[in-house]
Structures are given as structure tokens and as C-alpha cells.
Design an enzyme around this catalytic site. Structure first.
Site, PDB file in Angstrom:
ATOM      1  N   ASP A 205       0.843  -1.207   0.000  1.00  0.00           N
ATOM      2  CA  ASP A 205       0.000   0.000   0.000  1.00  0.00           C
ATOM      3  C   ASP A 205       0.877   1.256   0.000  1.00  0.00           C
ATOM      4  O   ASP A 205       0.751   2.127   0.864  1.00  0.00           O
ATOM      5  CB  ASP A 205      -0.970  -0.004   1.192  1.00  0.00           C
ATOM      6  N   GLU A 295       6.700  -6.249  12.673  1.00  0.00           N
ATOM      7  CA  GLU A 295       7.490  -5.020  12.828  1.00  0.00           C
ATOM      8  C   GLU A 295       8.208  -5.011  14.185  1.00  0.00           C
ATOM      9  O   GLU A 295       9.339  -4.537  14.292  1.00  0.00           O
ATOM     10  CB  GLU A 295       6.589  -3.792  12.703  1.00  0.00           C
TER      11      GLU A 295
HETATM   12  C1  4GW Z   1      -7.008  -4.942   7.913  1.00  0.00           C
HETATM   13  O1  4GW Z   1      -8.050  -5.391   7.641  1.00  0.00           O
HETATM   14  C2  4GW Z   1      -5.819  -5.361   7.167  1.00  0.00           C
HETATM   15  S1  4GW Z   1      -5.837  -6.331   5.814  1.00  0.00           S
HETATM   16  C3  4GW Z   1      -4.567  -5.028   7.476  1.00  0.00           C
HETATM   17  C4  4GW Z   1      -3.610  -5.557   6.602  1.00  0.00           C
HETATM   18  C5  4GW Z   1      -4.170  -6.309   5.622  1.00  0.00           C
HETATM   19  C6  4GW Z   1      -3.442  -6.952   4.531  1.00  0.00           C
HETATM   20  C7  4GW Z   1      -2.073  -6.786   4.431  1.00  0.00           C
HETATM   21  C8  4GW Z   1      -4.117  -7.691   3.515  1.00  0.00           C
HETATM   22  O2  4GW Z   1      -5.326  -7.910   3.531  1.00  0.00           O
HETATM   23  N1  4GW Z   1      -3.379  -8.167   2.464  1.00  0.00           N
HETATM   24  C9  4GW Z   1      -2.040  -7.974   2.372  1.00  0.00           C
HETATM   25  O3  4GW Z   1      -1.439  -8.383   1.374  1.00  0.00           O
HETATM   26  N2  4GW Z   1      -1.377  -7.315   3.374  1.00  0.00           N
HETATM   27  C10 4GW Z   1       0.086  -7.171   3.272  1.00  0.00           C
HETATM   28  O4  4GW Z   1       0.648  -6.828   4.518  1.00  0.00           O
HETATM   29  C11 4GW Z   1       0.415  -6.015   2.321  1.00  0.00           C
HETATM   30  O5  4GW Z   1       1.648  -6.238   1.691  1.00  0.00           O
HETATM   31  C12 4GW Z   1       0.479  -4.858   3.285  1.00  0.00           C
HETATM   32  O6  4GW Z   1       1.150  -3.755   2.744  1.00  0.00           O
HETATM   33  C13 4GW Z   1       1.217  -5.509   4.442  1.00  0.00           C
HETATM   34  C14 4GW Z   1       1.086  -4.796   5.783  1.00  0.00           C
HETATM   35  O7  4GW Z   1      -0.251  -4.405   6.034  1.00  0.00           O
HETATM   36  P1  4GW Z   1      -0.640  -2.866   6.054  1.00  0.00           P
HETATM   37  O8  4GW Z   1      -0.026  -2.233   4.867  1.00  0.00           O
HETATM   38  O9  4GW Z   1      -2.116  -2.702   6.167  1.00  0.00           O
HETATM   39  O10 4GW Z   1       0.063  -2.358   7.371  1.00  0.00           O
HETATM   40  P2  4GW Z   1       0.225  -0.814   7.756  1.00  0.00           P
HETATM   41  O11 4GW Z   1      -1.112  -0.334   8.272  1.00  0.00           O
HETATM   42  O12 4GW Z   1       1.298  -0.810   8.817  1.00  0.00           O
HETATM   43  O13 4GW Z   1       0.631  -0.031   6.539  1.00  0.00           O
HETATM   44 MN    MN Z   2       1.239  -0.522   4.704  1.00  0.00          MN
END
Ligand code: 4GW
Ligand code: MN
Length: 344
Positions: A205, A295
Site C-alpha cells: 500500500d 514489525e
Molecule cells: C485490515 O483489515 C488489514 S488487511 C490489514 C492488513 C491487511 C493486509 C495486508 C491484507 O489484507 N493483504 C495484504 O497483502 N497485506 C500485506 O501486509 C500487504 O503487503 C500490506 O502492505 C502488508 C502490511 O499491512 P498494512 O499495509 O495494512 O500495514 P500498515 O497499516 O502498517 O501499513
Molecule cells: Mn502498509
């Protein structure tokens, strides 16, 4: 009379002589001046935009230096060297053309998970990578997804490869996120050593928004979390419960690193992922989970295995964050997401 004439004649010839000398001097001066004017015309034109950019870098360094010396705060992230003498990469601390030459032939991998609804972030990430990530180098994208058939391939430059790998979709998002460490232990041992020299691991993302090149390569590289770069050690959200394998005692630590961008030599990422994956499994057996999942384990590993290079918040930024005026280049940006919409 005759004598007067003679006097007049000699004074006249003096005047004429002086005049001739003056004219010669004048001609000489004019020739010299026109030569100089010509020479200055031949000088290469000044690249003002570059000069302005260089001034900008200088000012940014000054601004950080001023802040660094203000008050009793730590503000270690504003430096260009860590206490263990690893470089902290800010704009203006590297010469990209020299580094590009040194890395001629270097093979770089980009590892990313795009599972379930996060598949929507994949194409923008890859398209932005084609514009800004390791341009001119050999790049392999290692994409892990549960929706291989839905992947839209971006237009890619020569020397760049897209590999799609199937991965199971865990129910809990925390498990999806942590699964990345397990997959890394497998690929950095078997396939990647044959295919690439360095691996860069990122969240999906995100979008590249400015140059991210070989300056980020090193044995073990981590990025300062943009939300904590001015925070004090006690404020870092490390895992502080001794029961967890990600435990970091109060008073220990250097930076709070973000798991959205880290990398290094393949064998270093192998060691890192094995350690983090083992920690995650240990915690699972105890029915606990570290504060910030993988993390937290990543931070624990990096506190006791210091990175050889640290990336400033230029390399992960988020528009909503405070102190943005200190981050002049925003190279890799978190995509604003509607959490409700991407929740699985
Ligand atoms: C809440 O419902 C979710 S779904 C939080 C993470 C999700 C998720 C994360 C997902 O459904 N599918 C996925 O491929 N990911 C992978 O984990 C993706 O590469 C994402 O960038 C990474 C970490 O999750 P995130 O980006 O949501 O974490 P933050 O909020 O720290 O950017
Ligand atoms: Mn992320």
C-alpha cells in the site's frame, strides 16, 4: 622666435607622442576587453535549476543541524551517521552517478505481498516502481498473492522481470502480514540466491514518488519510521513485555524502524527472516502476539544486529504526518486507504 618655434615643435611632438601612446593603449584595452567578452560567451551556461536544488539540499542540512542542536532532545534521526557509524541516507549524502556505475550489473529483487483486497494496491506500486525504483538496473519483482489471475502486469522496461507466486490467504490480517517472514525464509534460502544480489522488502500500500535507487543497497538496511523520527527512545512502540520474543528492555534501542521498507544482501535477509519467523512462532506457542506483529520482531532483530545503512524518512513518508517540512524529498509514500473498505 626661432627658439620659440623650436620649443613649440618639441612640445608638439611630445603631445603627438603622448597621443599615439594613448591610442595604442586604448586599442590594446579594447582588444583585451573584447577577448574577455568573447571568452565569457564561450563559458558553459550555468544550470540554475541545479544550483537552486543544491542550495535546497544545503538548507535542508542546515535546518536539520539547527534542530539537532536545539534543546536536550535526542533527535538522532536527523544526523547523517548513526552512533555505530552507519550512514543515514538523506538527499545530498550520495552521488548517484558514481553509485550507479559501481552497481553496474547488480541484480535487485523487490518482495511484496498483495493478498485479498490489497491486490488493488499492486498495479500502482509496480507502475510507480517502473518510474522511480532502481531505474536502469536489473530488477525482479517477487509478488506473492492469492489472486495470481487478477494481476495486471505493468509496462516494464528491459531487464525487469515480474514473478508471480501463489500464497495462501490467512484469515486474520495480522497473520497475512506476519506470513511474509515465513515466505522470506524459504525464498531467500532456495531461489533468490541464484537470481539476485540484494533484496528490498516493501508493503504494497505504497507508491514511489521520487528517486529510490542503488543508494539504498547495503548488507542490512532499515528505514526510520516517519511517525517516530523525532521521538524519544521511551516513546518508541517496541515490544516491552519480557514474555515476547520481540522483547526490547526499556533504555535499549536506537531508532524505531518501519517494516514497510527494509532490505539487504540476500543472505542477510535470510538470517533476519529466520530470526523474526522463529520469534513469531515462539510467541504463537505462548498464545501471545507482539505489539506490532512482525514489525516488533524486526525492531528487536535490528537493535541487536545493527543495520549497516539507515534510510531517513524520505524513504517512507505519509502526507498526514507532522514535521513534514523537514522531509524535502518524499520518495516512497503510504497510500491513503479506507480501512473499512480494505478490511477482509
Ligand atoms: C485490515 O483489515 C488489514 S488487511 C490489514 C492488513 C491487511 C493486509 C495486508 C491484507 O489484507 N493483504 C495484504 O497483502 N497485506 C500485506 O501486509 C500487504 O503487503 C500490506 O502492505 C502488508 C502490511 O499491512 P498494512 O499495509 O495494512 O500495514 P500498515 O497499516 O502498517 O501499513
Ligand atoms: Mn502498509
Amino acid at each position: 622666435m626661432c627658439k620659440n618655434w623650436k620649443n613649440m615643435l618639441t612640445s608638439k611632438s611630445y603631445i603627438i607622442g603622448a597621443l599615439i601612446i594613448f591610442i595604442i593603449f586604448l586599442i590594446g584595452f579594447c582588444m583585451q576587453y573584447s577577448k574577455q567578452a568573447l571568452l565569457s560567451k564561450q563559458e558553459p551556461t550555468v544550470d540554475w535549476s541545479r544550483k537552486v536544488a543544491e542550495k535546497g539540499i544545503e538548507l535542508a542540512h542546515c535546518e536539520r543541524k539547527l534542530l539537532l542542536n536545539s534543546g536536550n532532545k535526542r533527535r538522532m534521526a536527523l544526523n547523517v551517521l548513526t552512533p555505530w557509524l552507519a550512514p543515514i541516507i538523506w538527499d545530498g549524502t550520495f552521488n548517484i552517478s558514481t553509485l550507479d556505475t559501481q552497481h553496474n550489473g547488480t541484480r535487485i529483487g523487490l518482495f511484496v505481498f498483495a493478498v485479498k483486497k490489497y491486490i488493488r494496491f499492486l498495479l500502482p506500486l509496480l507502475e510507480s516502481a517502473e518510474r522511480y525504483f532502481m531505474v536502469g538496473h536489473k530488477v525482479t519483482y517477487y509478488v506473492f498473492t492469492d489472486k495470481v489471475n487478477e494481476v495486471v502486469k505493468p509496462k516494464m522496461a528491459e531487464g525487469r522481470i515480474l514473478q508471480l507466486h501463489n500464497v495462501i490467504a490467512d484469515q486474520r490480517w495480522e497473520d497475512v502480514s506476519m506470513r511474509r517472514m515465513e515466505i522470506l525464509t524459504i525464498f531467500t534460502k532456495t531461489q533468490m540466491p541464484k537470481e539476485i544480489d540484494y533484496l528490498v522488502c516493501t508493503d504494497v500500500d505504497m507508491v514511489f514518488n521520487d528517486h529510490v535507487g542503488v543508494e539504498i543497497l547495503g548488507d542490512l538496511v532499515a528505514t526510520i519510521h516517519p511517525g517516530y523520527f523525532l521521538a524519544e527512545l521511551e516513546e518508541f512502540p517496541y515490544e516491552h513485555r519480557p514474555i515476547s520474543a520481540a522483547y526490547i528492555p526499556y533504555g535499549h534501542g536506537d531508532f524505531y524502524y518501519m517494516a514497510a521498507l527494509y532490505g539487504g544482501k540476500v543472505e542477510e535477509i535470510y538470517k533476519l527472516s529466520v530470526s523474526c519467523h522463529e520469534g513469531i512462532e515462539e510467541d504463537k506457542k505462548k498464545n501471545i502476539e507482539a505489539a506490532w506483529q512482525e514489525e516488533s520482531h524486526l525492531n528487536r532483530y535490528l537493535v541487536y544486529n545493527k543495520p549497516t545503512k539507515v534510510l531517513s524518512p524520505e524513504y517512507i513518508w505519509n502526507h498526514d504526518l507532522p514535521n513534514g517540512d523537514l522531509i524535502k524529498k518524499r520518495r516512497f509514500l503510504a497510500v491513503a486507504k479506507n480501512h473499512q473498505e480494505v478490511r477482509n
